[in-house]
Motif scaffolding. Sequence first.
Motif, short mmCIF file in Angstrom:
data_model
loop_
_atom_site.label_atom_id
_atom_site.label_comp_id
_atom_site.label_asym_id
_atom_site.label_seq_id
_atom_site.Cartn_x
_atom_site.Cartn_y
_atom_site.Cartn_z
N ILE A 112 0.85 -1.17 0.00
CA ILE A 112 0.00 0.00 0.00
C ILE A 112 0.89 1.23 0.00
CG2 ILE A 112 -1.73 1.31 1.27
CD1 ILE A 112 -2.81 -1.24 0.04
N CYS A 113 0.71 2.09 -0.98
CA CYS A 113 1.56 3.27 -1.12
C CYS A 113 0.77 4.39 -1.76
CB CYS A 113 2.80 2.94 -1.97
SG CYS A 113 2.39 2.40 -3.65
N ASP A 114 1.33 5.59 -1.76
CA ASP A 114 0.72 6.69 -2.48
C ASP A 114 0.78 6.39 -3.98
OD1 ASP A 114 0.47 7.86 -0.04
OD2 ASP A 114 2.11 9.28 -0.30
N LEU A 115 -0.29 6.71 -4.69
CA LEU A 115 -0.36 6.45 -6.12
C LEU A 115 -0.46 7.76 -6.89
CD1 LEU A 115 -2.83 3.41 -6.26
CD2 LEU A 115 -0.33 3.36 -6.35
N GLU A 116 0.29 7.85 -7.97
CA GLU A 116 0.22 9.01 -8.85
C GLU A 116 -0.54 8.64 -10.11
OE1 GLU A 116 3.50 12.14 -10.25
OE2 GLU A 116 3.48 10.35 -11.51
N LEU A 117 -1.62 9.37 -10.41
CA LEU A 117 -2.38 9.21 -11.64
C LEU A 117 -1.99 10.36 -12.56
CD1 LEU A 117 -4.02 7.62 -9.46
CD2 LEU A 117 -6.07 8.16 -10.77
N SER A 118 -1.60 10.05 -13.77
CA SER A 118 -1.16 11.11 -14.69
C SER A 118 -1.52 10.74 -16.12
CB SER A 118 0.35 11.33 -14.57
OG SER A 118 1.07 10.16 -14.94
N GLY A 119 -1.56 11.75 -16.98
CA GLY A 119 -1.85 11.48 -18.38
C GLY A 119 -1.86 12.75 -19.21
N ARG A 120 -2.05 12.59 -20.51
CA ARG A 120 -2.08 13.71 -21.45
C ARG A 120 -2.71 13.25 -22.75
NH1 ARG A 120 4.34 14.14 -23.21
NH2 ARG A 120 4.77 11.90 -23.22
#
Length: 498
Positions: free
Chosen positions: A205-213
């Motif tokens: 369990i960890c911090d999740l980064e959601l990204s896109g373009r």
Amino acid sequence: MAELLIKCQDIGSVSNPRRHFLLNPSPATSTLAHPHEMSFNTGNALRRVSQASRCNNCWHRVSVALAGSRASRAIHSSPSQSTDGVFRELTSMRVRTPWVEALRQQQAEQSHPAEPSGKPEVPKERDLRPRRMDDSYYSVVLPLAQDPWLLDTYLNSSGHIRLGTIFMDLDALSGIIAYKHTGDDVTTVTASCDRITIHSPLTEICDLELSGRVTYATGRSSLEITMQVAKAPKQGEKVRDEDVLINCTFTMVSLDPSTKKPVNVNPLIVETPEEKRLYALGERNSRVRKERRDTSLLKHTPNDLESDLIHALWQIQKHNAVLMRKTRLQTATIMQPQYRNRHHFMIFGGFLLKQTFELAFTAAAAFAHARPTFVSLDPSTFENPVPVGSILYLTATVVYTDPPLIGAPGEKVDEQTDYTRVQIRVDSKVRDVEHGLSKPTGQFNYTFTVPKKIRVMPNTYQEFMMYIDARRRAEQVKRTLEEGFGVGPKTAEKNLTE
């Protein structure tokens, strides 16, 4: 001593405390705990404010000294723990007007939100100059490791992260990215989800980064958005390939908000080798979508090989196979305004992804009597909008298993494997409360693996067509795995997502 409830609205500073608090004369019913500490007197003078963290729209219990009294009391409260399933930073972009205000405006105008008007709203002189991929880039971090109450909304009973909720976030993120590219003059809706795959397993369990373009846009009405979910990197570092959990692409279409007709969007400027690679993938995906439409079984009969396969399946009797009709699961749900999109009266696509995923997971588990592991969301389409207040009907069916009952001539089938890939098709349709004419709203195709040897058997002509269509999709899943995307079944079982 009087007790009040104080509502905290995005406290950003304490320079003007009276601007940040709304007093509610309702008495508090319980003592809460929160890092905010505040004391007031009836003159609204702020004696002490200590803000250890930021909260949104939470109510704080406060004791207010009566006039002439020096007594004061610290406030203890807790942050809001309710959620509609979408991370708050994405929700604020998705829903901007309270439902009651949007409803009153619609009633005053005496208009029907689902019916287009004849008057275009998109300005004729729009700025359609080409834009760069990075112009639409957006990222957000889910602090799952830092915020136990946020994590609480993402976990299931087994302590695994619910993928359906992540899918909701991805759809909300795709809307933000699309509007950064197109501007707010147009209505941008999800047309299809081209693929969601597990790239690497999440083992903690960890911090999740959601990204896109935006990675593909020719200047016409559609644009492709590429996104990823990854383990959030440390400050100043970049995401490593092995930390990427999910890769996905969505296709969005821009419409005139009044006429509901497609409108042109800004084309892309492609400069770097990586941008050229992404753009080429978008071109390939666009070509595959067109080919899929042109060769659809709704337009053409099965080819010779598929016809031979249908005949062979019809001839055999497999006692260890489960009839397709016995794998179906159905649900009916009233669409509530909490899941609407930014245009107020339609349900946003992420909610449909969440609902269909969880039904598909349940169907796979009921079919195999084992815990399924998600492999991919295969190309899926959104056909018609789902209005708020309507009833959504979902039907999940096991339409294909790999290895199959029998292989086509010359096809290699691994009968020794202890795992079976199970493809679930979820058909959705919508009706009004009065149960008038129903409309199809989309078809969603999920693939899972189960630690069991089990097969599905079609029986009717319609089931054979569903089987052949799913077989075509399974071939694409195989190619995806061969290209290095996705993980093996044993590795996937260690994943903390479900």
